[in-house]
Structures are given as structure tokens and as C-alpha cells.
Design a protein around this motif. Structure first.
Motif, mmCIF file in Angstrom:
data_model
loop_
_atom_site.group_PDB
_atom_site.id
_atom_site.type_symbol
_atom_site.label_atom_id
_atom_site.label_comp_id
_atom_site.label_asym_id
_atom_site.label_seq_id
_atom_site.Cartn_x
_atom_site.Cartn_y
_atom_site.Cartn_z
ATOM 1 N N VAL A 213 0.693 -0.951 -0.024
ATOM 2 C CA VAL A 213 -0.041 0.049 0.114
ATOM 3 C C VAL A 213 0.962 1.260 0.039
ATOM 4 N N GLY A 214 2.031 1.074 0.793
ATOM 5 C CA GLY A 214 2.880 2.256 0.713
ATOM 6 C C GLY A 214 3.626 2.845 -0.425
ATOM 7 N N GLN A 215 3.939 1.521 -1.369
ATOM 8 C CA GLN A 215 4.239 1.855 -2.754
ATOM 9 C C GLN A 215 3.429 2.542 -3.505
ATOM 10 N N VAL A 216 2.175 2.220 -3.559
ATOM 11 C CA VAL A 216 1.223 2.720 -4.443
ATOM 12 C C VAL A 216 1.089 4.158 -3.896
ATOM 13 N N ARG A 217 0.794 4.496 -2.654
ATOM 14 C CA ARG A 217 0.662 5.669 -2.156
ATOM 15 C C ARG A 217 1.683 6.581 -2.513
ATOM 16 N N ALA A 218 3.048 6.273 -2.459
ATOM 17 C CA ALA A 218 4.069 7.219 -2.650
ATOM 18 C C ALA A 218 3.871 7.584 -4.204
ATOM 19 N N ARG A 219 3.649 6.702 -5.062
ATOM 20 C CA ARG A 219 3.340 7.118 -6.579
ATOM 21 C C ARG A 219 2.234 8.193 -6.524
ATOM 22 N N ILE A 220 1.243 8.048 -5.846
ATOM 23 C CA ILE A 220 0.070 8.928 -6.103
ATOM 24 C C ILE A 220 0.641 10.384 -5.406
ATOM 25 N N VAL A 221 1.333 10.263 -4.210
ATOM 26 C CA VAL A 221 1.975 11.614 -3.589
ATOM 27 C C VAL A 221 2.914 12.300 -4.644
#
Length: 623
Positions: A213-221
Motif C-alpha cells: 500500500v505504501g508503494q502505491v501511495r508514494a506514486r500517488i503523492v
């Protein structure tokens, strides 16, 4: 810009915003920065003492947080429901007072800890912001010509501001939650190891899911910050005085609003994706941890029926209390891990800028301009120059330029637009680096001089005068912060602007407005000349300083320029040849080469490019 024609609202607009947001989120990649966490940790090095106190407070308060559940077991088994059958009032009072005291101490330590971390975090963030600003100040001119101002502002404000929560809360949050979790596990083992196994069996699965989930969120940020940079750039471009004049002149207000609105829809969609990313994971964690007490009751009943454990009512109550205390720190740790991965993308964007090396730096053995040197003597020796972003097949902007200017001489550079005249003026103060050959100042290669020392001897008046949104006095003192009022007036008189300033109701305290738009072009230019006179440089560069003025303003400003140039080496980039007929030497530049040189009389007699240009301008003036 293709986005200018985008529509404003409706379902189609919202869908388009979500589609663009999804595409940006899928494609966004944070810069790869080696040793990122180590570099972030180094930012806290100046605050070791405060961090040590904070860590101590965190350890104490976290350890204290699991004591009340253990006291709860004693309260139930020895105070409220002792084996004797009657409540022991004295034991109950002692245990309750102890528990309340622990709560009070923990709360006080928490307030102190929060203050320390807020102070340290904001100081670190402030230092990071200043470090980034200082680094940007050191970048070469070409960096700013190829990068939107709004994008730079976004890195400085939005990206640095975006990591504030991590800087102020992460250390105490991680440390406090880790200690609380460890202490809770120890307490659960002490209470009943079988129940502890049930409580933690699914934890590894949750950690694996959290990482994904953190990897996906980093791309979104990353995509969110890029979109925010675009919005900042649009704002900076369209809401400046120049931008708003342009949009009003072409009646493009609706188009500009639509462009902003389109990017705003993308930003909203990305913010929603960022807010929702990981929420199902957090909700699953909450459901799992919240359901454990019910499972504990069930397992306790099963163990009691089998006679497989020494479980009392106090044990069950204490265990579920400890487990419920585990909920908050575990979710906090997982949320912090998500935030760290998210902020890693922001830190990467910040360090990407910090890692950029200025193209123009002082050599280790660079020296100041010697006081006894021939200051004002300028020479180009077979200088070739290409702009950093030019393609190899493109013609060089300057190609084998050679000339020499003596101290005190008035030298003019003329020629068609795009010939390379302004580039010559940029190479003298070393705003750009020559691609080949050498630029000499006072007989010394400018690369062997400290850049600050070199620029101290050069004053520049350009066609586009820049004034700050401040008073006239403050704009003048930009060149000499310690200048007295008398010195300001002396410089203003020399620039033929003192009487005009004195006629304003507020005199030298008149606020000039954004980019000086409350003043006329001639007034702004003369204030710029006065500012240069306060600097009192030996070399004066005039880059088409009167080309944008009307005839009357040009005449007044030219008088000020003539006064400013007196006794100084002057390099004048001229569009109107009438302003440089008295020059000691005139260089005619065409296609990056000096094709003619001489005085006005010599060049007109030669009947070359200069003579043709002069004749054409004379006809226009007469017509």
C-alpha cells in the motif's frame, strides 16, 4: 498550451479529471536518491540534545502506558474480587491512586515530548527550506530560464511543507509506539502466552500488505506534488501583473480559468486517491484488532473448559485492556510507515534539487579582483558559446569572438535580433560560461576570479527593469543596504529622477507596486540607473536600456545613462543606433561573429551592415 481550451464543469469534466489523475498516478515516479533515509536523519544532527531528552521521555511514557493494565489484574483479583470473597478497600484505593498518578505523569511527559518534537521538527523543516533556497540562489542563470518559476516555488513551499508532519512527529511516534507494542507483548506473555499467540498470529500478513500500500501511495503523492507544481506555475504566470494584463488584453480570462480548473480537477482527484489509498487496509487492521477481544473471550472459555490454563477474570480483563492498548500504537506504526513511504517521495524531490550542481562555481584557487589591476579592461579571446540546452547541430550563439575594451572606454554592440549581442553581456559577469576560449576581466580569466568579487565591479541596466513591490528607497538600497538618504538623493539626481520622486506624495517612501507598475517605463528605468549608481561599479553594462521607451522618455533616460557611463567602462547593447553614435568603438555582431568594428564615422563610411542599419533607422525616424 493544449489545456487552455478545456471545459469547466459537468460530469465529463469530473471524469476527465479522474482519468488524468489515474494516468499521472500510474506514471509518476519519485527521483531515485541513494541513502535517502540516512540523509534525512542527518538533518536532525544539530538537535541531538533535544532528541535525547525526547527519546528518554518517550521511553518512560511508553513503558508507563502498559503498567495500568497490569494493575487492573491486581485490582480485579486482589481488590474487587479477592479469593476471600469481600473487596479489599485499602488495596483498591492504593491501586486506583497509583493508576491515576501514572496517567497524570504520562500526560505531562506527553505534553513535554510534543513540545520538544514540534520545536525540533519545525527547526529542521525551516533549515531545510533555507538550505534549498540558498542552493537555488547558487544555481546558474540557465537553470531559471528552463524551469518554470511556479515549479521552483512549489518545491520550496509545497514539498518542504508536505514533510512537516514526518519531521515533527515521526521520531516520537515510531519510538513511542514501538516501545508500547513491545511492552504490551511482554505484558501479554506475562498474563497468558496462549492468548498472546492468538492476538498476534496475523501481524506478518498485515506488514506485507502495508508495504505494498505504501508503494502505491508514494506514486500517488509524487503525482499530486507534480500537479500542485503545475497549479502553482499557472497561478504565478497568470496572476502576476504581466500575466493578468496579457489575459485581459486578449480576453482570455475564461480560458485561463478553464486551464486552472482542469488542473484543479486533477488535483482534487489525486488528493482523494491519496486520502483513500490504504484506507481499506487501515479499516481491515482496525476490524481485526477490534475483534480480538471477542476472540479472546471465546478462547479463554475454551481453555477454561479444557483446564489448559490458569485464567482468572482479572487475567481476561487485563489481557483485553492490554490488547486494546495495542490497537492504537500498531495502527500508528503502520500509518507512520505509510507516511514515511509517502514522504520519501517528497524528500526525494527536495534532495533532487539539492543534488543539482551549479554549472558555474568558483575554482578552489579563485582570487578576488586585484586592487592594482586594470579594472575595466575587458577582452574576449576566441570565445565560442552554446546555450546548455541547445542541440549539437545548432549553430553556436557566439563563434570565435575576439575583441578588447580599454578601461573607461564606451563600447557598443549592435546587430540584428538574435545575433548574440546580449550573450556577450552575460559572459562578462560570468552568468554563463564560455564553451571555448577565454573571457578576461582586468587581464585575468573570469574563471580564475571569485564570482562575487567579479560581479562587485559590474553594474547592469537591462531592458526589462525589475523593481520589488516595496518603496523607492528600499528598491534603491538593494544595491547599497547602508546607503544614507543623502546618498539616495545624490544617485537619483545623477539619474535625472530625484525631482520626479520628490513630487510624489510619499517621496522616497512611495510604494512602486508589483514589478513597478505604478511607475512609467522611463521612471522605472531611471530608478534602475540610480540603483546601479549607488553600487558605483567600474564597469557598466547597458542591455538595450532604452529600446522599450517612447522618444521623450528615451531622451531623458539617455541623459541619465550618459551621466552614469561617465568615467566607467561601458558596454552598451544597442537597438537604436542613435544612442551610440558617440561610442569609442562599435562592434557589429551578425550570426555570432563580429563582422565590423570601428567608430560611427568609420562604419558609416565603410557602407556595410552598420551603415545599412543606421540608414534604415534614420528613414524610419524621418518618416
Amino acid at each position: 498550451m493544449s489545456s487552455m481550451g478545456m471545459g469547466g464543469g459537468g460530469r465529463g469534466g469530473r471524469v476527465a479529471g479522474r482519468d488524468i489523475a489515474a494516468q499521472k498516478a500510474a506514471n509518476a515516479q519519485a527521483p531515485k536518491i541513494p541513502h535517502l533515509l540516512r540523509r534525512v536523519a542527518v538533518l536532525f544532527a544539530p538537535h541531538r540534545s533535544a532528541l535525547a531528552v525526547t527519546i528518554t521521555l518517550v521511553l518512560i511514557s511508553s513503558a508507563l502506558s502498559v503498567v495500568p493494565p497490569l494493575l487492573t489484574q491486581r485490582l480485579f483479583d486482589d481488590g474487587l474480587f479477592p479469593k476471600a470473597g469481600h473487596p479489599d478497600y485499602r488495596v483498591t484505593v492504593v491501586l486506583v491512586v497509583t493508576m491515576v498518578s501514572i496517567y497524570l505523569v504520562s500526560s505531562g511527559l506527553g505534553v513535554w515530548q510534543t513540545y520538544l518534537m514540534a520545536t525540533v521538527g519545525n527547526k529542521v523543516m525551516g533549515a531545510l527550506r533555507v538550505k534549498l533556497f540558498r542552493h537555488l540562489q547558487s544555481m546558474e542563470l540557465s537553470f531559471f530560464t528552463r524551469t518554470k518559476t511556479g515549479v521552483i516555488q512549489s518545491r520550496l513551499q509545497n514539498d518542504v511543507g508536505g514533510v512537516s508532519n514526518v519531521l515533527t512527529n515521526t521520531i516520537s511516534s515510531v519510538l513511542g509506539n514501538v516501545v508500547t507494542v513491545i511492552a504490551a507483548f511482554v505484558a501479554m506473555i506475562l498474563l497468558n502466552w496462549q492468548l498472546m499467540v492468538i492476538a498476534v498470529v496475523l501481524m506478518p500478513v498485515l506488514v506485507i500488505v502495508q508495504r505494498r500500500v505504501g508503494q502505491v501511495r508514494a506514486r500517488i503523492v509524487t503525482a499530486t506534488q507534480e500537479s500542485l507544481s503545475d497549479m502553482t506555475a499557472i497561478t504565478q504566470e497568470t496572476l502576476s501583473v504581466s500575466g493578468i494584463l496579457l489575459s485581459k488584453s486578449f480576453n482570455r480570462q475564461r480560458a485561463e480559468t478553464a486551464r486552472y480548473e482542469a488542473e484543479n480537477r486533477t488535483q482534487i482527484a489525486l488528493q482523494v486517491k491519496q486520502a483513500m489509498s490504504g484506507q481499506w487496509f487501515v479499516a481491515t487492521v482496525q476490524i481485526f484488532l477490534s475483534s480480538i477481544p471477542a476472540i479472546i473471550y471465546l478462547v479463554s472459555a475454551w481453555l477454561l473448559n479444557r483446564g489448559a490454563g490458569d485464567i482468572t477474570a482479572g487475567t481476561v480483563v487485563a489481557f483485553t485492556t492490554v490488547q486494546s492498548r495495542l490497537l492504537s500504537p500498531l495502527i500508528g506504526l503502520m500509518q507512520t510507515a505509510l507516511n514515511l513511504q509517502t514522504s520519501g517521495a517528497l524528500f526525494a524531490r527536495i534532495f533532487e534539487y539539492l543534488d543539482m550542481q551549479p554549472a558555474i562555481v568558483d575554482r578552489p584557487d579563485a582570487v578576488d579582483v586585484p586592487a592594482d589591476a586594470a579594472i575595466g579592461e575587458i577582452a574576449f579571446r576566441d570565445v565560442t558559446f552554446r546555450y546548455p540546452d541547445s542541440r549539437p547541430a545548432e549553430r553556436a550563439t557566439l563563434d570565435g569572438i575576439d575583441f578588447a575594451i580599454r578601461p573607461g572606454q564606451f563600447a557598443a554592440f549592435v546587430g540584428p535580433s538574435g545575433a548574440g549581442k546580449t550573450t556577450v553581456s552575460y559572459l562578462v559577469p560570468r552568468f554563463y560560461e564560455a564553451s571555448a576560449g577565454a573571457v578576461l576581466f582586468a587581464g585575468i580569466d573570469v574563471r580564475d576570479l571569485r564570482h562575487e568579487s567579479l560581479v562587485d565591479h559590474i553594474g547592469i541596466v537591462s531592458q526589462e527593469t525589475y523593481l520589488f513591490h516595496a518603496t523607492i528607497a528600499e528598491n534603491l538600497r538593494y544595491a547599497a543596504p547602508d546607503a544614507t538618504q543623502a546618498q539616495l538623493e545624490e544617485a537619483a539626481r545623477a539619474a535625472n529622477i530625484h525631482d520626479t520622486i520628490a513630487g510624489f506624495p510619499d517621496g522616497y517612501d512611495t510604494v512602486v507596486g508589483e514589478r513597478g507598475y505604478r511607475l512609467s517605463g522611463g521612471e522605472k528605468q531611471r530608478i534602475a540607473i540610480a540603483r546601479v549608481l549607488l553600487k558605483d561599479p567600474e564597469v557598466l553594462v547597458l542591455d538595450e536600456a532604452t529600446s522599450a521607451l517612447d522618444t521623450i522618455s528615451e531622451r531623458v533616460v539617455q541623459q541619465a545613462l550618459d551621466s552614469a557611463a561617465h568615467g566607467r567602462t561601458t558596454i552598451a547593447i544597442a537597438h537604436r543606433l542613435s544612442t551610440i553614435v558617440a561610442a569609442d568603438v562599435i562592434f557589429v555582431v551578425d550570426h555570432g561573429r563580429i563582422v565590423e568594428r570601428g567608430t560611427h564615422a568609420e562604419l558609416t563610411a565603410a557602407e556595410g551592415i552598420y551603415a545599412r542599419l543606421y540608414e534604415e533607422q534614420a528613414k524610419v525616424a524621418v518618416g
